[in-house]
Scaffold this active site. Structure first.
Site: not given
Length: 639
Positions: A53-54, A89, A362-363
């Site tokens: 995540d991130d 997200c 995700d990013n």
């Protein structure tokens, strides 16, 4: 709503504390599904998909993960040109699991009305996304960790998420609480793990699902999704004005949005740096954010819109952001251990040689670049260029691939590996349309990579889009500083080909960006900024032609991509040139097309700024207003 708390005795593995009997059932079949095998047949591969995540690529987070390097990068292929298509997200995850651009999912935010789990459900994707398709292809499917935002302790059963034989989801408002996570297994009530470290809890759940899948792998291959929250910020619900302390109130507060840029974001949520496991808290004491040329530039801000107005960060601010960075690296150490644990468990079960392991985020993330406080949501490389590593049968070891890939390519990639997409090009395109995919399968094996390079048919672009807000996840160091911006809506295209690497964007405010990353790696010089013209920093030509010729082609390419569907998202030049004689930017720059691009074609523009995808606000649409290079016909007339 109250739920039970699980506390484990020292030395007792989490996997032994839970029954592995699944409360969810796979979709049944009377015939033998594709994934099953009989004696003598080649076994369908298993697939493990780890989604952080991130996690950044450009801030060098991978350099601090030695186990990831040992077990995945050295044993597989790293895709250096992999991009998310929406840098936040929930929209990024929905695009990943459906294979569709955000303008086709219409999940464009992390919470209602424009996004989150409720929007995923209302758009009909609970019956039409990757795990459902994999079950139809004969796979057992499992998932643990974060799936979507706004998937909460209040709505997890309204309805239950479909497509998983076994699941153990993190739930809002506790998803990002590293020491106070809440998980919800199959169709059981949520359980709180207060005081326990979220990534460690998730790791044991993942190992348990691997053990369960291994018991039936001789009958059905498996797909396992593992989604830790690291290195996302630690997030706690804000404090509602009422005295209520119920989880329902917390959940509602977490997804309450400020209405303007002067509202206090802390009333909705409290962002703090990530929290590492105690065993990692001492690591990297002297590490700082890489001091690249675009880190907190002193001369002037870069970018457009609110980004161009950001102040230079103080020494105190920079020191805090360095701490934030170290906490991200420390939090990722638990993920590094998780990767090693998954590989070890696969090897123990004798499954490693027939299992593909994917690792991505995700990013991306920025800290200090372009004067930005910790966060994402922008179109800069830090936010959209993310890690992707794959190991498995036929994958070249230690390879760094140059092909351009994006999140919408991942669902078709998994489907192809699972045998649910045909090997022949015509059959594959037919099945891509059946699933409604906007991406194409990534060349995973050494043979596929060689063929993609030889044929030269792989797309060279990525569609990037964003709607609504941007938020700073760091601290405020200046009086009256803004942490929340309501207008961050833009459309963009990233294009990487032979001798070019460019990013072109159009904002709903009417502002434009063009960066030539061949000469401006850090995106400091917006070629379309009027101040660049004054200072003489704007080149007169790009690729040997006047800049405006290149801009006209990129704008037309973006005009197609901003509302594309299916094959048009993969082969946009063919939409502009149905004769098939233009396959890339080089071809489009032929002088014979000057009038078509520079005078006849519509331009990308917005009618107004909105917080979500509303077609009426998006300006001209290629499907109804765009021209094709064929006697000047509109696209809708031609097709």
């Amino acid at each position: 709503m109250r739920f039970s708390v699980v506390t484990l005795a020292a030395g007792v593995p989490l996997s032994t504390a839970f029954a592995v009997d699944s409360g969810q059932k796979s979709l049944g079949f009377e015939h033998k599904p594709k994934g099953t095998t009989t004696e003598g047949e080649k076994k369908s591969p298993n697939i493990v998909f780890i989604l952080t995540d991130d996690q950044d690529l450009h801030l060098q987070s991978l350099d601090y993960l030695p186990l990831l390097k040992k077990y995945l990068a050295d044993e597989g292929t790293t895709y250096k040109r992999h991009y998310c298509t929406t840098a936040i997200c929930c929209p990024a995850r929905v695009s990943l699991w459906t294979g569709k651009q955000a303008h086709n999912t219409n999940v464009t935010d992390v919470s209602p009305p424009y996004g989150g789990y409720p929007k995923f459900i209302s758009q009909g994707f609970n019956e039409a996304y990757l795990p459902v398709w994999l079950q139809k292809a004969g796979y057992d499917t499992y998932y643990t960790g974060k799936l979507f935002n706004a998937h909460t302790v209040d709505n997890y059963d309204s309805p239950y998420i479909a497509g998983w034989n076994g699941s153990d989801f993190l739930l809002d408002p506790y998803t990002y609480s590293y020491l106070n996570a809440t998980f919800q297994r199959n169709r059981d009530p949520p359980i709180s793990y207060e005081g326990q470290y979220s990534v460690d809890v998730l790791a044991e759940k993942a190992y348990g699902f691997l053990d369960e899948a291994a018991k039936n792998v001789h009958n059905r291959p498996f797909f396992l999704g593992i989604a830790p929250i690291a290195p996302h910020s630690n997030v706690e619900p804000g404090f509602p004005s009422s005295s209520s302390s119920s989880s329902s109130s917390d959940s509602a507060t977490l997804h309450r949005r400020p209405t303007n840029e002067h509202d206090d974001i802390e009333k909705s949520v409290s962002f703090t740096p990530p929290i590492p496991a105690a065993r990692h808290a001492h690591l990297f004491p002297d590490v700082i954010v890489p001091r690249t040329p675009h880190f907190n530039p002193s001369s002037r801000a870069s970018g457009v819109s609110w980004i161009a107005r950001l102040p230079h960060q103080s020494a105190e601010n920079v020191a805090f952001n360095d701490h934030f960075y170290r906490q991200r690296l420390r939090a990722l150490e638990s993920v590094d251990e998780l990767v090693a644990g998954v590989v070890a468990r696969l090897e123990r079960h004798g499954l490693l040689e027939n299992t593909y392991v994917f690792y991505t985020a995700d990013n991306g993330y920025h800290i200090g670049q372009h004067r930005l406080q910790p966060g994402k949501e922008c179109g800069f490389e830090e936010d959209i260029n993310v890690p992707l590593i794959v190991r498995g049968p036929g994958v070249k070891k230690g390879e760094v691939a140059e092909v351009v890939t994006s999140h919408v390519d991942l669902a078709p990639t998994v489907l192809k590996l699972a045998g649910a997409l045909g090997d022949k090009e015509s059959k594959e395109e037919e099945e891509e349309e059946e699933y409604g995919l906007d991406g194409e399968a990534i060349p995973v094996t050494a043979e596929d990579l060689a063929q993609a390079k030889a044929k030269g048919k792989r797309h060279e672009h990525v569609t990037v889009e964003y709607w609504g807000f941007a938020v700073s996840e760091g601290r405020v160091f200046e009086k009256d500083a803004t942490r929340y911006w309501t207008n961050n809506t833009y459309k963009a295209v990233k294009i990487l080909g032979e001798r070019y690497n460019m990013y072109y964007s159009v904002w709903c405010s009417g502002e434009h960006e063009l960066y030539d990353l061949q000469t401006d790696r850090y995106q400091l010089n917006n070629i379309l900024d009027s101040s660049s013209l004054v200072t003489g920093k704007t080149p007169a030509t790009l690729l040997g032609v006047p800049v405006q010729k290149v801009v006209a082609r990129l704008d037309s390419l973006l005009f197609v991509l901003k509302s594309c569907k299916g094959k048009t998202c993969i082969r946009p030049w063919e939409a502009l040139h149905p004769a098939g004689n233009v396959q890339n930017l080089h071809d489009a720059l032929s002088s014979r097309f000057d009038s078509f691009y520079e005078k006849e074609q519509k331009r990308v523009e917005f009618d107004r700024c909105e917080r979500g995808y509303i077609v009426e606000a998006e300006g001209p649409q290629f499907e109804t207003d765009g021209l094709v290079y064929r006697d000047g016909h509109r696209w809708d007339q031609w097709v």
